[in-house]
Write a protein that holds these residues in place. Structure first.
Motif, PDB file in Angstrom:
ATOM      1  N   MET A   1      -9.456 -11.452  -2.457  1.00  0.00           N
ATOM      2  CA  MET A   1      -9.191 -10.046  -2.221  1.00  0.00           C
ATOM      3  C   MET A   1      -9.985  -9.187  -3.213  1.00  0.00           C
ATOM      4  SD  MET A   1      -7.322  -9.689   0.509  1.00  0.00           S
ATOM      5  CE  MET A   1      -8.244 -11.001   1.278  1.00  0.00           C
ATOM      6  N   PRO A   2      -9.986  -7.903  -3.039  1.00  0.00           N
ATOM      7  CA  PRO A   2     -10.933  -7.071  -3.787  1.00  0.00           C
ATOM      8  C   PRO A   2     -10.620  -6.978  -5.281  1.00  0.00           C
ATOM      9  CG  PRO A   2      -9.432  -5.683  -2.569  1.00  0.00           C
ATOM     10  CD  PRO A   2      -9.154  -7.108  -2.147  1.00  0.00           C
ATOM     11  N   GLN A   3     -11.679  -6.777  -6.056  1.00  0.00           N
ATOM     12  CA  GLN A   3     -11.506  -6.498  -7.474  1.00  0.00           C
ATOM     13  C   GLN A   3     -10.930  -5.089  -7.605  1.00  0.00           C
ATOM     14  OE1 GLN A   3     -15.173  -6.886  -9.607  1.00  0.00           O
ATOM     15  NE2 GLN A   3     -15.616  -8.876  -8.732  1.00  0.00           N
ATOM     16  N   LYS A   4     -10.014  -4.921  -8.527  1.00  0.00           N
ATOM     17  CA  LYS A   4      -9.365  -3.612  -8.683  1.00  0.00           C
ATOM     18  C   LYS A   4     -10.378  -2.520  -9.024  1.00  0.00           C
ATOM     19  CE  LYS A   4      -5.183  -3.406 -10.076  1.00  0.00           C
ATOM     20  NZ  LYS A   4      -3.965  -3.440 -10.884  1.00  0.00           N
ATOM     21  N   LYS A   5     -11.365  -2.840  -9.853  1.00  0.00           N
ATOM     22  CA  LYS A   5     -12.376  -1.854 -10.237  1.00  0.00           C
ATOM     23  C   LYS A   5     -13.131  -1.345  -9.008  1.00  0.00           C
ATOM     24  CE  LYS A   5     -16.549  -1.396 -13.015  1.00  0.00           C
ATOM     25  NZ  LYS A   5     -17.474  -2.064 -13.929  1.00  0.00           N
ATOM     26  N   ILE A   6     -13.515  -2.253  -8.112  1.00  0.00           N
ATOM     27  CA  ILE A   6     -14.258  -1.874  -6.906  1.00  0.00           C
ATOM     28  C   ILE A   6     -13.365  -1.069  -5.963  1.00  0.00           C
ATOM     29  CG2 ILE A   6     -15.590  -2.759  -4.947  1.00  0.00           C
ATOM     30  CD1 ILE A   6     -16.898  -3.225  -7.694  1.00  0.00           C
ATOM     31  N   TYR A   7     -12.113  -1.501  -5.825  1.00  0.00           N
ATOM     32  CA  TYR A   7     -11.126  -0.763  -5.015  1.00  0.00           C
ATOM     33  C   TYR A   7     -11.020   0.679  -5.515  1.00  0.00           C
ATOM     34  CZ  TYR A   7      -6.037   0.508  -4.685  1.00  0.00           C
ATOM     35  OH  TYR A   7      -4.834   1.133  -4.563  1.00  0.00           O
ATOM     36  N   LEU A   8     -10.926   0.869  -6.833  1.00  0.00           N
ATOM     37  CA  LEU A   8     -10.801   2.219  -7.385  1.00  0.00           C
ATOM     38  C   LEU A   8     -12.069   3.039  -7.187  1.00  0.00           C
ATOM     39  CD1 LEU A   8      -8.783   1.502 -10.638  1.00  0.00           C
ATOM     40  CD2 LEU A   8      -7.983   2.547  -8.514  1.00  0.00           C
ATOM     41  N   LEU A   9     -13.227   2.406  -7.322  1.00  0.00           N
ATOM     42  CA  LEU A   9     -14.472   3.125  -7.055  1.00  0.00           C
ATOM     43  C   LEU A   9     -14.521   3.585  -5.601  1.00  0.00           C
ATOM     44  CD1 LEU A   9     -17.074   1.016  -9.054  1.00  0.00           C
ATOM     45  CD2 LEU A   9     -16.421   3.392  -9.481  1.00  0.00           C
ATOM     46  N   ILE A  31       0.030  -0.031  -4.209  1.00  0.00           N
ATOM     47  CA  ILE A  31      -0.760  -0.163  -2.981  1.00  0.00           C
ATOM     48  C   ILE A  31      -1.558  -1.466  -2.989  1.00  0.00           C
ATOM     49  CG2 ILE A  31      -2.676   0.820  -1.632  1.00  0.00           C
ATOM     50  CD1 ILE A  31       0.047   2.280  -1.309  1.00  0.00           C
ATOM     51  N   TYR A  32      -2.097  -1.852  -4.143  1.00  0.00           N
ATOM     52  CA  TYR A  32      -2.828  -3.113  -4.228  1.00  0.00           C
ATOM     53  C   TYR A  32      -1.914  -4.275  -3.830  1.00  0.00           C
ATOM     54  CZ  TYR A  32      -6.208  -6.542  -5.854  1.00  0.00           C
ATOM     55  OH  TYR A  32      -7.118  -7.562  -5.903  1.00  0.00           O
ATOM     56  N   LYS A  33      -0.736  -4.317  -4.393  1.00  0.00           N
ATOM     57  CA  LYS A  33       0.219  -5.396  -4.080  1.00  0.00           C
ATOM     58  C   LYS A  33       0.664  -5.327  -2.620  1.00  0.00           C
ATOM     59  CE  LYS A  33       1.919  -5.815  -8.779  1.00  0.00           C
ATOM     60  NZ  LYS A  33       2.993  -5.481  -9.712  1.00  0.00           N
ATOM     61  N   ALA A  39      -1.858  -7.613   4.536  1.00  0.00           N
ATOM     62  CA  ALA A  39      -3.084  -8.205   5.101  1.00  0.00           C
ATOM     63  C   ALA A  39      -2.771  -9.546   5.759  1.00  0.00           C
ATOM     64  CB  ALA A  39      -4.133  -8.392   4.010  1.00  0.00           C
ATOM     65  N   GLN A  40      -3.309  -9.707   6.938  1.00  0.00           N
ATOM     66  CA  GLN A  40      -3.203 -10.957   7.689  1.00  0.00           C
ATOM     67  C   GLN A  40      -4.619 -11.388   8.064  1.00  0.00           C
ATOM     68  OE1 GLN A  40      -0.779  -9.452  10.861  1.00  0.00           O
ATOM     69  NE2 GLN A  40       1.120  -9.790   9.736  1.00  0.00           N
ATOM     70  N   PRO A  41      -5.396 -11.832   7.057  1.00  0.00           N
ATOM     71  CA  PRO A  41      -6.807 -12.141   7.320  1.00  0.00           C
ATOM     72  C   PRO A  41      -6.969 -13.311   8.282  1.00  0.00           C
ATOM     73  CG  PRO A  41      -6.205 -12.721   5.053  1.00  0.00           C
ATOM     74  CD  PRO A  41      -5.021 -12.060   5.669  1.00  0.00           C
ATOM     75  N   LYS A  42      -7.841 -13.088   9.257  1.00  0.00           N
ATOM     76  CA  LYS A  42      -8.182 -14.119  10.236  1.00  0.00           C
ATOM     77  C   LYS A  42      -9.663 -13.994  10.537  1.00  0.00           C
ATOM     78  CE  LYS A  42      -3.737 -13.970  12.591  1.00  0.00           C
ATOM     79  NZ  LYS A  42      -3.026 -13.337  13.666  1.00  0.00           N
ATOM     80  N   SER A  99     -10.846  -1.634   2.913  1.00  0.00           N
ATOM     81  CA  SER A  99     -12.301  -1.685   3.074  1.00  0.00           C
ATOM     82  C   SER A  99     -12.905  -2.717   2.134  1.00  0.00           C
ATOM     83  CB  SER A  99     -12.926  -0.318   2.810  1.00  0.00           C
ATOM     84  OG  SER A  99     -12.556   0.590   3.828  1.00  0.00           O
ATOM     85  N   GLU A 100     -12.443  -2.722   0.908  1.00  0.00           N
ATOM     86  CA  GLU A 100     -12.938  -3.708  -0.056  1.00  0.00           C
ATOM     87  C   GLU A 100     -12.411  -5.112   0.250  1.00  0.00           C
ATOM     88  OE1 GLU A 100     -15.419  -3.347  -2.084  1.00  0.00           O
ATOM     89  OE2 GLU A 100     -15.559  -1.271  -1.409  1.00  0.00           O
ATOM     90  N   ALA A 101     -11.194  -5.202   0.755  1.00  0.00           N
ATOM     91  CA  ALA A 101     -10.606  -6.504   1.088  1.00  0.00           C
ATOM     92  C   ALA A 101     -11.363  -7.172   2.235  1.00  0.00           C
ATOM     93  CB  ALA A 101      -9.129  -6.366   1.426  1.00  0.00           C
ATOM     94  N   ILE A 102     -11.722  -6.418   3.276  1.00  0.00           N
ATOM     95  CA  ILE A 102     -12.442  -7.036   4.398  1.00  0.00           C
ATOM     96  C   ILE A 102     -13.833  -7.468   3.930  1.00  0.00           C
ATOM     97  CG2 ILE A 102     -13.355  -4.908   5.465  1.00  0.00           C
ATOM     98  CD1 ILE A 102     -12.018  -7.958   7.390  1.00  0.00           C
ATOM     99  N   GLU A 103     -14.439  -6.699   3.033  1.00  0.00           N
ATOM    100  CA  GLU A 103     -15.740  -7.102   2.500  1.00  0.00           C
ATOM    101  C   GLU A 103     -15.604  -8.365   1.648  1.00  0.00           C
ATOM    102  OE1 GLU A 103     -19.647  -7.608   1.678  1.00  0.00           O
ATOM    103  OE2 GLU A 103     -18.738  -6.428   3.285  1.00  0.00           O
TER     104      GLU A 103
END
Length: 173
Positions: A1-9, A31-33, A39-42, A99-103
């Protein structure tokens, strides 16, 4: 999952310009948690010999590849539901997180494929360069034959929103 720094940017917080107070830090972490819970990644992946594919699905930049892996990935509908129904701050934060999580999810798929297939092209999605975004429908429905996402045939838009269609060309198998 996304890095917090990138999520905040992605959410617009540049450390040199904004001070994040304790209350806002709590909301950001919440929100991060929550994103991790919702998220249900598939993903669905399939590799095809290039000569078996319609020419309109092969980017010009993939010249010389022997095969192409197509994949569709999604975080599922719960994220969309949350973004659509939360207050503005929470929606904005979740949208940035997703957006960062899907990436990050796509990057993990990309790394795994490269480990299996070796030298390949960059990861590519319809809508960039010379492949029309409406080809998402053909890829999802005709090649991958999956229902983990829905694609509007007329526009190529995918739902859930935090979903992608990608392809990577391979030079050697």
């Amino acid at each position: 999952m996304p890095q917090k720094k990138i999520y905040l940017l992605r959410a617009g917080f540049n450390g040199s310009k904004f001070q994040i107070n304790e209350k806002l830090k709590e909301e950001i972490n919440k929100i991060y948690k929550l994103g991790l819970e919702l998220a249900q990644p598939k993903a669905v992946c399939e590799t095809y010999k290039v000569d078996s594919l319609p020419k309109e699905l092969i980017p010009k930049s993939f010249e010389g590849v022997n095969s192409i892996t197509f994949f569709v990935s999604t975080l599922g509908y719960e994220i969309d539901h949350y973004i659509s129904n939360a207050n503005t701050l929470f929606s904005m934060l979740m949208d940035a997180w997703a957006s960062e999580a899907i990436e990050a999810f796509n990057e993990s798929i990309d790394k795994r494929l490269r480990k299996d297939f070796g030298k390949g092209t960059r990861r590519f999605s319809p809508g960039y360069s010379d492949i029309d975004v409406r080809k998402n429908w053909d890829i999802v429905n005709n090649l991958l034959k999956t229902e983990i996402v829905v694609v509007n045939k007329d526009t190529g838009i995918i739902t859930p929103r935090k979903s992608t269609v990608c392809m990577i060309g391979w030079y050697d198998e």
